[in-house]
Design a protein around this motif. Structure first.
Motif: not given
Length: 185
Positions: A160-174
């Motif tokens: 997100e360039m406007n907020t200066g963040t890098v986001n990492i989302v980890m989701g489980d299949m179940e």
């Protein structure tokens, strides 16, 4: 006397061989019992089960809750940060109905989101051996498989360039924490 010493030395060699074979058998048995995760993990904790239990395990690793949204998310931090990044927080999302954890997201604040995004993209390509770009240059997703090549989840990386963040989302299949494109499963 020499005969007794020879017999003793021979017996010791046999005992050493037997001990070696027993150790080799134990090592092989342990490897066969090696646990292969069926779920995504974060900080070595499987992303599954009740959210309160998951949060409690994270608290044992030094994280603390900063706030809880009304029924679907915990916001957490750790004084030492995450993977060396101090200015970040995580969220633990869960189903309001079942209260089962579904995904963990890490938000890292940085003055240079572009470089950090590229760093994680390359790191995750090595770690997960897969990856494909999203619809624009600001996101990338990685399929996660265990040692049995079973698909257990997805890691989504975005910036997100406007907020200066890098986001990492980890989701489980179940955990039903992430939507999959048709044909991904």
């Amino acid at each position: 006397m020499k005969n007794v010493n020879d017999m003793f030395a021979k017996a010791m060699r046999y005992m050493a061989v037997i001990a070696f074979l027993m150790m080799a058998t134990l090592v092989m048995a342990q490897r066969q019992k090696e646990y292969i995760p069926k779920h995504m993990t974060f900080e070595g904790i499987e992303i599954t089960g009740k959210a309160a239990d998951f949060v409690e395990k994270l608290e044992k690793k030094g994280f603390y809750v900063t706030r809880q949204d009304q029924g679907d998310c915990y916001y957490m931090r750790r004084n030492s940060g995450w993977r060396g990044f101090k200015d970040c927080y995580i969220t633990v999302s869960y189903s309001p109905k079942s209260r089962t954890v579904s995904r963990v997201a890490v938000y890292i604040y940085t003055p240079d989101p572009e470089s950090l995004y590229d760093y994680f993209k390359e790191k995750f390509k090595e770690e997960y051996l897969s990856g494909r770009p999203g619809t624009d240059n600001d996101n990338y997703s990685f399929q996660v498989r265990n040692k049995n090549a079973e698909w257990i989840g997805l890691v989504m990386l975005s910036k997100e360039m406007n907020t200066g963040t890098v986001n990492i989302v980890m989701g489980d299949m179940e955990g039903n924490g992430i939507a999959f494109a048709e044909g991904d499963q």
